[in-house]
Design an enzyme around this catalytic site. Sequence first.
Site, PDB file in Angstrom:
ATOM      1  N   HIS A 101      -3.453  -5.763   1.087  1.00 45.05           N
ATOM      2  CA  HIS A 101      -2.780  -5.952   2.383  1.00 45.05           C
ATOM      3  C   HIS A 101      -2.736  -7.419   2.801  1.00 45.05           C
ATOM      4  O   HIS A 101      -3.637  -7.877   3.519  1.00 45.05           O
ATOM      5  CB  HIS A 101      -3.546  -5.181   3.461  1.00 45.05           C
ATOM      6  CG  HIS A 101      -3.379  -3.702   3.378  1.00 45.05           C
ATOM      7  ND1 HIS A 101      -2.369  -3.036   4.023  1.00 45.05           N
ATOM      8  CD2 HIS A 101      -4.100  -2.763   2.729  1.00 45.05           C
ATOM      9  CE1 HIS A 101      -2.474  -1.734   3.780  1.00 45.05           C
ATOM     10  NE2 HIS A 101      -3.509  -1.541   2.989  1.00 45.05           N
ATOM     11  N   GLU A 121      -0.994  -8.708   5.086  1.00 42.00           N
ATOM     12  CA  GLU A 121      -0.869  -8.802   6.550  1.00 42.00           C
ATOM     13  C   GLU A 121      -2.217  -8.721   7.252  1.00 42.00           C
ATOM     14  O   GLU A 121      -2.329  -9.019   8.432  1.00 42.00           O
ATOM     15  CB  GLU A 121       0.095  -7.726   7.068  1.00 42.00           C
ATOM     16  CG  GLU A 121      -0.481  -6.334   7.254  1.00 42.00           C
ATOM     17  CD  GLU A 121      -0.667  -5.543   5.953  1.00 42.00           C
ATOM     18  OE1 GLU A 121      -0.517  -6.122   4.863  1.00 42.00           O
ATOM     19  OE2 GLU A 121      -0.963  -4.326   6.046  1.00 42.00           O
ATOM     20  N   CYS A 141       0.843  -1.208   0.000  1.00 37.58           N
ATOM     21  CA  CYS A 141       0.000   0.000   0.000  1.00 37.58           C
ATOM     22  C   CYS A 141       0.880   1.261   0.000  1.00 37.58           C
ATOM     23  O   CYS A 141       1.562   1.513  -0.972  1.00 37.58           O
ATOM     24  CB  CYS A 141      -0.964  -0.055   1.188  1.00 37.58           C
ATOM     25  SG  CYS A 141      -2.379   1.031   0.978  1.00 37.58           S
TER      26      CYS A 141
END
Lengths: 80, 231
Positions: free
Chosen positions: B196, B198, B86
């Site tokens: 994302h 994560e 990002c």
Amino acid sequence: MKAKVYVTIKENVLDPQGTAVQGALHTMGFAEVGSVRIGKYLELELDTNDKAEAEARVKAMCEKLLANVVVEDYRVELEG
Amino acid sequence: MKFAVLVFPGSNCDIDCYKAVEDTVGQKVDFVWHTATDLSGYDAILVPGGFSYGDYLRCGAIARFAPVMNEVIKAAEQGKFVLGICNGFQILTEAGLLPGVLRRNENLKFRCHSALLEVVNNNTAFTNQYNEGEIIDIPIAHGEGNYYCDDETLAKLQSNNQIVFRYKAGANPNGSIDDIAGISNERGNVVGMMPHPERAIDEILGSADGKRMFTSILNAWREQHGAAVNG
């Protein structure tokens, strides 16, 4: 000496913000508006009187930081 | 193996990245402040999402000149693994580690939802645990993820197999060119992506599809180092 820097999106790159503003202006009845391009305006106070040097240094600032030359053009005006 | 998670003023996915490393691969991981001048002790550098320096001027433009970025460039040159997520992706493009630029989303909206991605290249240190063409579910959260590069660069990305992820056909959330969601550098050791991973490491979060990015990195590192399975 003062430098005025104008950063604009390259002509061949779509400007979604400009397109949205154009649409809003049309909705408001400003039918005469053609394309709208949104850019940035920066004023830099420079501690120098040497115009040639200032021009070269501001150009370097634009290339390195102030504009992303992949999608943006810039124009510099020097005053004083 | 040792991971660094960079922290800039305005980073906000740094803790998620740190926890993701702990939870997915259980390797050593440190937060590294933007002023750091030595990354030599790390094997993988994660550049997390957020709004570094308030996105002033352009996303990533100012973070790119933080002292730690010189070390990130060195690490990339040494072949270490660098993953920008990002805002991290935006920083890596501004730093010239990846080509192109991330522009304002075409529809001007901040898009925050799960997104289906196609794994285009599974032959990287970041994607070796996926199948080529596999569709995975990884959330996005960005206002400026509209990837752009000129035609010549795009042709190069395509011919060098540098497009790592694409948004699933018909589900491009931001107008990015060729539906690009993530790319690598020519060498393949630097990857940037808007989604994302994560945030997708456990089913309780809605998807565990991001987990294999982290296990891929560990797997690639072990292959490079011939390390024992517990390494």
